[in-house]
Scaffold this active site. Structure first.
Site, PDB file in Angstrom:
ATOM      1  N   TYR A  46      -1.948  -8.390  15.824  1.00 43.60           N
ATOM      2  CA  TYR A  46      -2.076  -7.466  14.694  1.00 43.60           C
ATOM      3  C   TYR A  46      -3.377  -6.677  14.799  1.00 43.60           C
ATOM      4  O   TYR A  46      -3.391  -5.446  14.659  1.00 43.60           O
ATOM      5  CB  TYR A  46      -2.029  -8.247  13.378  1.00 43.60           C
ATOM      6  CG  TYR A  46      -2.318  -7.411  12.151  1.00 43.60           C
ATOM      7  CD1 TYR A  46      -1.406  -6.467  11.704  1.00 43.60           C
ATOM      8  CD2 TYR A  46      -3.508  -7.567  11.433  1.00 43.60           C
ATOM      9  CE1 TYR A  46      -1.662  -5.694  10.574  1.00 43.60           C
ATOM     10  CE2 TYR A  46      -3.770  -6.810  10.312  1.00 43.60           C
ATOM     11  CZ  TYR A  46      -2.845  -5.871   9.883  1.00 43.60           C
ATOM     12  OH  TYR A  46      -3.105  -5.110   8.776  1.00 43.60           O
ATOM     13  N   ILE A  49       0.828  -1.203   0.000  1.00 44.59           N
ATOM     14  CA  ILE A  49       0.000   0.000   0.000  1.00 44.59           C
ATOM     15  C   ILE A  49       0.862   1.253   0.000  1.00 44.59           C
ATOM     16  O   ILE A  49       0.564   2.238  -0.686  1.00 44.59           O
ATOM     17  CB  ILE A  49      -0.952  -0.015   1.207  1.00 44.59           C
ATOM     18  CG1 ILE A  49      -2.021  -1.107   1.033  1.00 44.59           C
ATOM     19  CG2 ILE A  49      -1.628   1.351   1.393  1.00 44.59           C
ATOM     20  CD1 ILE A  49      -2.886  -1.319   2.253  1.00 44.59           C
ATOM     21  N   ASP A  86      14.599   1.891  10.272  1.00 42.66           N
ATOM     22  CA  ASP A  86      13.753   1.052  11.113  1.00 42.66           C
ATOM     23  C   ASP A  86      12.822   1.989  11.865  1.00 42.66           C
ATOM     24  O   ASP A  86      13.260   2.754  12.723  1.00 42.66           O
ATOM     25  CB  ASP A  86      14.613   0.238  12.083  1.00 42.66           C
ATOM     26  CG  ASP A  86      13.793  -0.653  13.013  1.00 42.66           C
ATOM     27  OD1 ASP A  86      12.557  -0.462  13.103  1.00 42.66           O
ATOM     28  OD2 ASP A  86      14.384  -1.526  13.673  1.00 42.66           O
TER      29      ASP A  86
END
Length: 254
Positions: free
Chosen positions: A151, A17, A59
């Site tokens: 998640y 995305i 990161d």
């Protein structure tokens, strides 16, 4: 062009995305700074979009790296108009009790803590520009998902965080919104589907959960993100915008 000369920072922008959003932002005239941990994918993207834009290997769960990346953006462009917190991971596909502490922490760090970091180090620049923040959420944040408890928890937290941030930063003219896809064919989803025992059934399932009848590519999400980052959404804040083909309605295509 809807985003002409706006400087947009996109985390996790080298694939999925994020990649689709970066391409859409560039098409609409934005200057894009892409943060991604995958140096190879990032270099490939930069070859596509050109030297007007910048890529930083980063990161997003590391405070020092985020602060340094944002300072590089300001040093080059002098302004920051939007932060798109897109970076995210979905692994492992496990129930909560099967998830290790290390897996829990990594999901929280990438999907949630990174938003704290980009806000902490980018907010003053957004105040200066009257900018906006956009988060990539997921419909699982409000619906839940089997074998993805952590998640789903991170994406539910993104929803709550978005609304609270919208309240806190409205006095500065900063809008905060979340785009919430259902299924989207990204490399991450394709890898997950290919790992299942019944890949073909999974593909049919992913088509059928969307009321409009298909699982989309990232471009349909990017279209909504362009809108949310633009002046067309100047009175939209605290919104969890589903871009899901009706999946949240709970129906199946007949």
């Amino acid at each position: 062009m809807l985003l002409e000369k706006r400087v947009i920072l996109v985390t996790g922008g080298a694939s999925g995305i994020g990649y689709a959003c970066v391409k859409a932002y560039v098409k609409e005239g934005a200057l894009v700074a892409v943060l991604d941990v995958d140096a190879t994918a990032l270099n490939s993207l930069m070859l596509e979009i050109g030297n007007d834009h910048m890529g930083v290997v980063c990161d997003v769960s590391d405070a020092v790296q985020i602060e340094d990346a944002i300072e590089k953006v300001i040093s080059r462009y002098g302004v920051l108009n939007c932060i798109h917190n897109n970076a995210g991971i979905a692994n492992p596909a496990k129930a909560l009790h099967e998830t290790s502490m290390m897996e829990w922490r990594r999901l929280m760090d990438v999907n949630l803590f990174s938003i704290y970091l980009t806000t902490k180090y980018g907010l003053e620049y957004l105040k200066d520009s009257g900018g906006c923040i956009l988060n990539t959420g997921s419909m699982v944040g409000s619906m839940g998902q089997a074998d993805h408890a952590v998640y789903a928890a991170t994406k539910g937290a993104v929803n709550a965080l978005t609304k609270s941030m919208a309240i806190d930063y409205a006095p500065f003219g900063i809008r905060v919104n979340t785009v919430a896809p259902a299924g989207v064919w990204t490399p991450m989803l394709r890898k997950w589907a290919d790992e299942q025992r019944n890949t073909e059934e999974i593909e049919n399932y992913l088509n059928d959960i969307h009321l409009l009848g298909f699982c989309p590519q990232g471009d349909v999400i990017a279209d909504a993100c362009v809108f949310l980052c633009s002046d067309k959404a100047s009175f939209v804040t605290g919104c969890i915008m589903p871009v899901s083909g009706g999946a949240e309605l709970g129906y199946r295509r007949s």
